[in-house]
Design a protein around this motif. Sequence first.
Motif, PDB file in Angstrom:
ATOM      1  N   ASP A 176       0.814  -1.290   0.076  1.00  9.79           N
ATOM      2  CA  ASP A 176      -0.115  -0.075  -0.117  1.00  9.79           C
ATOM      3  C   ASP A 176       1.023   1.242   0.075  1.00  9.79           C
ATOM      4  N   LEU A 177       1.996   1.289   0.772  1.00  9.54           N
ATOM      5  CA  LEU A 177       2.678   2.376   0.911  1.00  9.54           C
ATOM      6  C   LEU A 177       4.362   2.029   0.703  1.00  9.54           C
ATOM      7  N   VAL A 178       5.133   2.496  -0.350  1.00  9.92           N
ATOM      8  CA  VAL A 178       6.253   2.060  -0.668  1.00  9.92           C
ATOM      9  C   VAL A 178       7.302   3.569  -0.495  1.00  9.92           C
ATOM     10  N   THR A 179       8.281   3.600   0.191  1.00  6.88           N
ATOM     11  CA  THR A 179       8.899   4.695  -0.051  1.00  6.88           C
ATOM     12  C   THR A 179      10.402   4.103  -0.207  1.00  6.88           C
ATOM     13  N   GLU A 180      11.127   4.870  -1.125  1.00  5.03           N
ATOM     14  CA  GLU A 180      12.678   4.332  -1.344  1.00  5.03           C
ATOM     15  C   GLU A 180      13.425   5.581  -0.804  1.00  5.03           C
ATOM     16  N   MET A 181      14.443   5.016   0.006  1.00  7.45           N
ATOM     17  CA  MET A 181      15.267   5.827   0.565  1.00  7.45           C
ATOM     18  C   MET A 181      16.729   6.005  -0.543  1.00  7.45           C
ATOM     19  N   THR A 182      16.623   7.286  -0.875  1.00 10.53           N
ATOM     20  CA  THR A 182      17.740   7.552  -1.707  1.00 10.53           C
ATOM     21  C   THR A 182      19.316   8.029  -0.965  1.00 10.53           C
ATOM     22  N   LEU A 183      20.246   7.698  -1.273  1.00 14.23           N
ATOM     23  CA  LEU A 183      21.511   8.026  -0.531  1.00 14.23           C
ATOM     24  C   LEU A 183      21.690   9.399  -1.318  1.00 14.23           C
ATOM     25  N   VAL A 184      21.891  10.415  -0.438  1.00 17.65           N
ATOM     26  CA  VAL A 184      22.314  11.794  -1.376  1.00 17.65           C
ATOM     27  C   VAL A 184      23.700  11.733  -1.004  1.00 17.65           C
ATOM     28  N   LYS A 185      24.090  11.577   0.409  1.00 16.78           N
ATOM     29  CA  LYS A 185      25.458  11.909   0.944  1.00 16.78           C
ATOM     30  C   LYS A 185      25.842  11.124   1.907  1.00 16.78           C
ATOM     31  N   HIS A 186      26.663  10.445   2.189  1.00 17.98           N
ATOM     32  CA  HIS A 186      27.054   9.347   3.487  1.00 17.98           C
ATOM     33  C   HIS A 186      28.377   9.952   4.067  1.00 17.98           C
ATOM     34  N   PRO A 187      28.268  10.030   5.488  1.00 24.01           N
ATOM     35  CA  PRO A 187      29.748  10.553   6.129  1.00 24.01           C
ATOM     36  C   PRO A 187      30.838   9.273   5.924  1.00 24.01           C
ATOM     37  N   PHE A 188      30.644   7.759   5.760  1.00 22.51           N
ATOM     38  CA  PHE A 188      31.516   7.086   5.616  1.00 22.51           C
ATOM     39  C   PHE A 188      32.491   7.340   4.507  1.00 22.51           C
ATOM     40  N   ARG A 189      31.958   7.930   3.421  1.00 24.48           N
ATOM     41  CA  ARG A 189      32.992   8.413   2.535  1.00 24.48           C
ATOM     42  C   ARG A 189      33.928   9.329   2.807  1.00 24.48           C
ATOM     43  N   SER A 190      33.642  10.419   4.024  1.00 21.40           N
ATOM     44  CA  SER A 190      34.671  11.088   4.446  1.00 21.40           C
ATOM     45  C   SER A 190      35.314  10.749   5.683  1.00 21.40           C
ATOM     46  N   GLY A 191      35.481   9.341   6.103  1.00 17.76           N
ATOM     47  CA  GLY A 191      36.294   8.915   6.996  1.00 17.76           C
ATOM     48  C   GLY A 191      35.476   8.685   8.324  1.00 17.76           C
ATOM     49  N   VAL A 192      34.424   9.092   8.607  1.00 14.55           N
ATOM     50  CA  VAL A 192      33.770   8.986   9.695  1.00 14.55           C
ATOM     51  C   VAL A 192      33.146   7.432  10.015  1.00 14.55           C
ATOM     52  N   LYS A 193      33.306   7.311  11.249  1.00 14.22           N
ATOM     53  CA  LYS A 193      32.868   5.550  11.581  1.00 14.22           C
ATOM     54  C   LYS A 193      31.355   5.531  12.153  1.00 14.22           C
ATOM     55  N   ALA A 194      30.710   4.451  12.057  1.00 13.25           N
ATOM     56  CA  ALA A 194      29.343   4.234  12.763  1.00 13.25           C
ATOM     57  C   ALA A 194      29.719   4.612  14.129  1.00 13.25           C
ATOM     58  N   GLN A 195      28.414   5.231  14.549  1.00 18.64           N
ATOM     59  CA  GLN A 195      28.240   5.972  15.955  1.00 18.64           C
ATOM     60  C   GLN A 195      26.957   5.602  16.612  1.00 18.64           C
ATOM     61  N   PRO A 196      26.835   5.351  17.831  1.00 16.09           N
ATOM     62  CA  PRO A 196      25.728   5.029  18.656  1.00 16.09           C
ATOM     63  C   PRO A 196      24.637   6.224  18.304  1.00 16.09           C
ATOM     64  N   GLY A 197      23.601   5.688  18.240  1.00 20.07           N
ATOM     65  CA  GLY A 197      22.387   6.800  18.138  1.00 20.07           C
ATOM     66  C   GLY A 197      22.113   7.193  16.584  1.00 20.07           C
ATOM     67  N   GLU A 205      17.395  11.373   0.922  1.00 20.45           N
ATOM     68  CA  GLU A 205      15.924  11.793   0.210  1.00 20.45           C
ATOM     69  C   GLU A 205      14.930  10.661   0.116  1.00 20.45           C
ATOM     70  N   MET A 206      13.812  10.885   0.805  1.00 21.60           N
ATOM     71  CA  MET A 206      12.792   9.776   0.730  1.00 21.60           C
ATOM     72  C   MET A 206      11.773   9.960  -0.424  1.00 21.60           C
ATOM     73  N   THR A 207      11.791   9.048  -1.093  1.00 23.87           N
ATOM     74  CA  THR A 207      10.995   9.312  -2.594  1.00 23.87           C
ATOM     75  C   THR A 207       9.783   8.520  -2.268  1.00 23.87           C
ATOM     76  N   LEU A 208       8.723   8.980  -2.632  1.00 21.27           N
ATOM     77  CA  LEU A 208       7.357   8.377  -2.796  1.00 21.27           C
ATOM     78  C   LEU A 208       7.103   7.349  -3.736  1.00 21.27           C
ATOM     79  N   VAL A 209       6.952   6.247  -3.759  1.00 22.12           N
ATOM     80  CA  VAL A 209       6.754   5.203  -4.537  1.00 22.12           C
ATOM     81  C   VAL A 209       5.205   5.045  -4.638  1.00 22.12           C
ATOM     82  N   LYS A 210       4.624   4.807  -3.579  1.00 19.17           N
ATOM     83  CA  LYS A 210       3.278   4.482  -3.523  1.00 19.17           C
ATOM     84  C   LYS A 210       2.740   5.026  -2.252  1.00 19.17           C
ATOM     85  N   HIS A 211       1.432   5.569  -2.349  1.00 14.83           N
ATOM     86  CA  HIS A 211       0.830   6.250  -1.056  1.00 14.83           C
ATOM     87  C   HIS A 211      -0.489   5.646  -1.180  1.00 14.83           C
TER      88      HIS A 211
END
Lengths: 201, 201
Positions: free
Chosen positions: A177-198, B181-187
């Motif tokens: 019924d509801l689909v969201t695609e999460m698109t990566l725009v920018k990620h800190p791992f790319r600039s040397g930052v490690k995974a962090q709590p929270g 970026e959250m992209t709407l696929v279906k709502h």
Amino acid sequence: MIERTPEQHSEKMKKKQAAHDKIMATKTQEKGLLIVHTGKGKGKTTAALGMVVRAIGHGRKVGVVQFVKGAMTTGEKTVFDAFPDNVEFKPMGEGFTWNTQDRSRDIALAREAWDEVKRMIADPAYDMVLADELNIVLRYDYLPVEEVLEAVTARSAMKHVLITGRNAPDALIEAADLVTEMTLVKHPFRSGVKAQPGIEF
Amino acid sequence: MIERTPEQHSEKMKKKQAAHDKIMATKTQEKGLLIVHTGKGKGKTTAALGMVVRAIGHGRKVGVVQFVKGAMTTGEKTVFDAFPDNVEFKPMGEGFTWNTQDRSRDIALAREAWDEVKRMIADPAYDMVLADELNIVLRYDYLPVEEVLEAVTARSAMKHVLITGRNAPDALIEAADLVTEMTLVKHPFRSGVKAQPGIEF
């Protein structure tokens, strides 16, 4: 960006609000939704977790089954523990090897975790069921998508089912019924930052 | 979808895991992140809420300022209330009119809410600050983006700042460490289903 005067902005916002109110007034149906979070960006599990928290806050009962180790960990566990009557959390992702030699073992584990999801979907006590990272297991053919479609289609009318993970199968998107695609725009791992709590866990 | 045998799948997964582990070993820096959730899809506020929950679970202190009424409501409030030492929740979106006649009033409200965010960013007691739907206020020019950039740039090294809302300004995306970026696929609203507790609020 289109340039608008403040007056045009406000006029547009009012019209949008009025149109929105009009549309919402026609929406009268309540039903359990099949919700899919997919895509390569962050936020798939986190947004599902946010929905779980909302449901808990409304006194609903939620079942959470985790198919991949680490996608959900100690952070959310502590919060779930504060609402023992509202959340049943099954971390099932521990034993997966993703290894050819142990493929039969992984398939058995996938089936075990899926059985928990199926039980929660079938049990009227649960208002919402989250199958976290189930798409990964489907992608590796550890479980046939047909079986998932069958269980979600047969669910009771008011039950919400959340499925996360990249590479959601087309058939699942079709059924959702509801689909969201999460698109990566920018990620800190790319600039040397490690995974962090929270943030990451 | 590329067709692969199970063996190819597993081989690919193992290689990816090894590459991932190797990359992660080089990531040694811990730092407070500026995180932006934008796009027209659902999950912007919900994913931020999930991060807040994770941080709470790790015993961190989080400040939450809500710029638009209804983006966060009773569901999360109940959960926040269970952790009074860890969350300070400021619902500031109540009075906005989005009306030309009351523009000066809305600007004053935006400033009041922003002052709360600034205070939380400047106060070492807060490990994470969520400015929920701040992008909307920026989009309507109720607050200059320069002021936001100044505050987030001046924050202490370990502080996480989360900003949500569609139409994130380019300058904010430029300054951010992590942007999804959250992209709407279906709502479901499209097919007559109304907003429901646990899902929409």
